[in-house]
Write an enzyme that holds these catalytic residues in place. Structure first.
Site, mmCIF file in Angstrom:
data_model
loop_
_atom_site.group_PDB
_atom_site.id
_atom_site.type_symbol
_atom_site.label_atom_id
_atom_site.label_comp_id
_atom_site.label_asym_id
_atom_site.label_seq_id
_atom_site.Cartn_x
_atom_site.Cartn_y
_atom_site.Cartn_z
ATOM 1 N N TYR A 54 0.837 -1.211 0.000
ATOM 2 C CA TYR A 54 0.000 0.000 0.000
ATOM 3 C C TYR A 54 0.867 1.253 0.000
ATOM 4 O O TYR A 54 1.792 1.403 0.805
ATOM 5 C CB TYR A 54 -0.922 0.029 1.211
ATOM 6 C CG TYR A 54 -1.656 1.349 1.345
ATOM 7 C CD1 TYR A 54 -2.695 1.675 0.483
ATOM 8 C CD2 TYR A 54 -1.264 2.308 2.283
ATOM 9 C CE1 TYR A 54 -3.348 2.888 0.564
ATOM 10 C CE2 TYR A 54 -1.903 3.531 2.381
ATOM 11 C CZ TYR A 54 -2.944 3.814 1.518
ATOM 12 O OH TYR A 54 -3.580 5.031 1.590
ATOM 13 N N GLY A 61 -5.719 5.621 -0.334
ATOM 14 C CA GLY A 61 -7.128 5.681 0.028
ATOM 15 C C GLY A 61 -7.941 4.735 -0.833
ATOM 16 O O GLY A 61 -7.651 3.545 -0.941
ATOM 17 N N HIS A 84 -2.037 16.693 -2.021
ATOM 18 C CA HIS A 84 -2.531 16.762 -0.644
ATOM 19 C C HIS A 84 -2.231 18.103 0.025
ATOM 20 O O HIS A 84 -2.750 18.380 1.106
ATOM 21 C CB HIS A 84 -1.919 15.634 0.185
ATOM 22 C CG HIS A 84 -2.524 14.287 -0.093
ATOM 23 N ND1 HIS A 84 -2.806 13.834 -1.357
ATOM 24 C CD2 HIS A 84 -2.903 13.279 0.749
ATOM 25 C CE1 HIS A 84 -3.321 12.621 -1.305
ATOM 26 N NE2 HIS A 84 -3.402 12.261 -0.030
ATOM 27 N N ASN A 196 1.822 10.704 6.696
ATOM 28 C CA ASN A 196 0.833 9.800 7.283
ATOM 29 C C ASN A 196 1.105 9.646 8.777
ATOM 30 O O ASN A 196 1.707 8.680 9.223
ATOM 31 C CB ASN A 196 0.907 8.443 6.566
ATOM 32 C CG ASN A 196 -0.363 7.625 6.734
ATOM 33 O OD1 ASN A 196 -0.331 6.417 6.671
ATOM 34 N ND2 ASN A 196 -1.479 8.275 6.939
ATOM 35 N N ARG A 282 -12.734 28.628 48.735
ATOM 36 C CA ARG A 282 -12.639 27.477 49.638
ATOM 37 C C ARG A 282 -12.346 26.175 48.895
ATOM 38 O O ARG A 282 -11.682 25.278 49.406
ATOM 39 C CB ARG A 282 -13.932 27.353 50.448
ATOM 40 C CG ARG A 282 -13.867 26.310 51.520
ATOM 41 C CD ARG A 282 -15.073 26.269 52.447
ATOM 42 N NE ARG A 282 -16.240 27.021 52.029
ATOM 43 C CZ ARG A 282 -17.475 26.522 52.026
ATOM 44 N NH1 ARG A 282 -17.685 25.256 52.381
ATOM 45 N NH2 ARG A 282 -18.507 27.274 51.693
#
Length: 509
Positions: A54, A61, A84, A196, A282
């Site tokens: 891949y 994708g 991208h 990535n 407090r």
């Protein structure tokens, strides 16, 4: 300055802050260099053998089923970055970009990404020579990595895009050349390895955490000064009370308060003026302590993420495996950032309530209305509380969790995303707002101290008072206080006043 040694395993949040804010240099460990080189050899063998991997011999994708020839492997990576690089919005700050580059280099140094040593070295050289890519902050879904913003970082390594160098915004190639560096041509797997990952959300998140922790500590000191000027009762911070509900963070904050208030001539005892204080005074150990619990959770997740391999696929040289997984998914950081911004919202919320007590004559125990030196004619610090209320209200909107949202992408192949970068960006905005809220409280507390008698402040809070007075003078006559608030907020975020206080108290929890 001693360099930070990157080995993919031992980077800390403090070291990231030193590289980002102090420009500490970076080198790669020898063992990491060996791992990177060996992993690169594995990539080249896979390409030569024509194996289906891949993002190396396939598209990305939804295009993961499209096979790419070995001849086109390099072109695939260049096209990936160019396509991208479509992030939008304001550029990330230079410290955040330095942190980003550091985290990306550290992840690659683990030797699971297949990048060439020369490419990793160029990234490190850019850190050391202060070539800071222009990285727009919007456009990441927080899964499949911070793809769009990270691509702008890689453009500069390719001699494209834009970068800041020596205070100027330049074309990427020109910035590299002026720094004495040469661009690289991406090879198989390298573009994917560089974008990535979760480094945008993690870099923003890490620096935001550092600022948040500084604010959480100095908030104890600011609240202590407020308590003094309101003649508050420190009995509620007694160790016995905290041990009866033994949260470590609550115990630590109460110890801070006791230390900060030691020697005060303004505090009172139970029954001296009143039996007990309002909750915003407090319950300081309980509320500030709970915020510290949240920060502890964020630190735990960030400490893992900054030493993680978060790209895909990952290569394991010992086993000879290439595995497509999901380490790029930002869900752990998305949750941490959402949790952190909620915790810091409450730190600001309770601060605004203390400011209200300082300026409201019905609650301040005798201080002039709105701390005005000429009530009626002069409004004093009345409207600073309005600004504080506006900021805490804005924080409530920003506190909506980004991590519960998801929009599918890449034709539904990437059908669940984290929105972690949105969470980190919103957390950064919350912390900046919180700093201004705390700045307003400190300005009001110092003004109240002038009326109550600043000589009666505890030694530790007197240091904080003097630090403020070095840049903000008393508001005797009405004037614009915008710049006073901004300057004070920046000083609080820088941590320099915290160091001054700790010079008196020792390290605070």
């Amino acid at each position: 300055m001693t360099p930070i040694v990157l080995d993919g395993e031992s980077l800390s949040v403090d070291l990231v802050a030193e590289a980002a804010f102090d420009n500490r240099p970076v080198i790669l460990s020898g063992r990491a260099s060996e791992r990177v080189a060996k992993c690169r050899e594995m990539v080249e063998e896979l390409v030569a053998a024509g194996q289906v991997v891949y993002g190396v011999t396939t598209g990305f994708g939804k295009f993961s089923d499209v096979l790419i020839s070995s001849q086109d492997a390099a072109k695939l990576q260049v096209n990936l970055i160019r396509s991208h690089a479509c992030a939008v919005g304001n550029p990330m700050s230079e410290p955040a970009v330095r942190a980003l580059m550091l985290l990306r280099a550290n992840a690659l140094s683990k030797g699971n990404s297949g990048i060439r040593p020369v490419t990793l070295q160029l990234l490190i050289d850019c850190i050391n020579r202060r070539v800071h890519p222009v990285v727009p902050e919007q456009g990441s879904l927080g899964a499949s990595g911070d793809l769009a913003p990270l691509s702008h970082l890689v453009l500069v390594l390719m001699g494209e895009g834009e970068a800041y160098y020596q205070g100027k915004r330049l074309p990427g190639a020109k910035a590299l050349a002026q720094a004495g560096l040469k661009p690289i041509t991406l090879q198989a797997k390298e573009g994917l390895a560089l974008i990535n990952g979760t480094q945008i959300m993690t870099s923003i998140g890490t620096l935001t955490f550092v600022k948040a922790l500084r604010l959480a500590k100095i908030a104890d000191a600011i609240a202590s000064m407020t308590l003094e000027t309101l003649r508050g009762i420190p009995d509620a911070f007694a160790e016995e009370v905290q041990l009866a509900r033994p949260y470590p963070e609550q115990i630590g904050v109460a110890r801070n308060l006791r230390t900060l208030l030691k020697g005060s001539g303004l505090t009172t005892r139970q029954g001296q003026i009143r039996v007990q204080d309002a909750y915003s005074l407090r319950c300081l150990p309980q509320v500030h302590g709970a915020t510290r619990q949240v920060l502890g959770y964020a630190l735990d997740k960030l400490s893992v993420e900054i030493n993680a391999a978060t790209d895909n696929p990952l290569l394991f040289t010992k086993e000879g495996l290439v595995i497509s997984g999901g380490n790029f998914h930002g869900q752990p950081i998305a949750f941490a950032m959402d949790f952190m911004k909620i915790g810091m919202c409450e730190l600001a919320n309770i601060s605004e309530r203390r400011t209200e007590r300082l300026v409201n004559p019905a609650l301040s125990g005798g201080l002039p209305a709105f701390l005005s030196h000429n009530p009626g004619i002069a409004s004093g610090l009345m409207i600073t509380q309005y600004v504080s209320a506006s900021l805490v209200s804005e924080n409530k909107v920003l506190a909506h969790p980004a991590s519960v949202d998801s929009i599918p992408s890449s034709a539904n192949q990437e059908d669940h995303v984290s929105m972690g970068t949105t969470a980190a960006r919103h957390a950064a905005q919350v912390i900046d707002n919180a700093a201004k809220v705390l700045a307003i409280e400190l300005i009001c507390a110092a003004e109240a101290a002038d009326f109550a008698g600043a000589d009666g402040l505890a030694p530790a809070t007197r240091v904080l008072y003097n630090s403020l007075r070095s840049i903000v003078q008393p508001v005797v006559d009405d004037r614009s206080t915008s710049s006073d608030i901004e300057k004070t907020a920046n000083a609080l975020l820088s941590g320099k006043w915290l160091k001054a206080v700790e010079a008196v108290t020792g390290p605070l929890y």
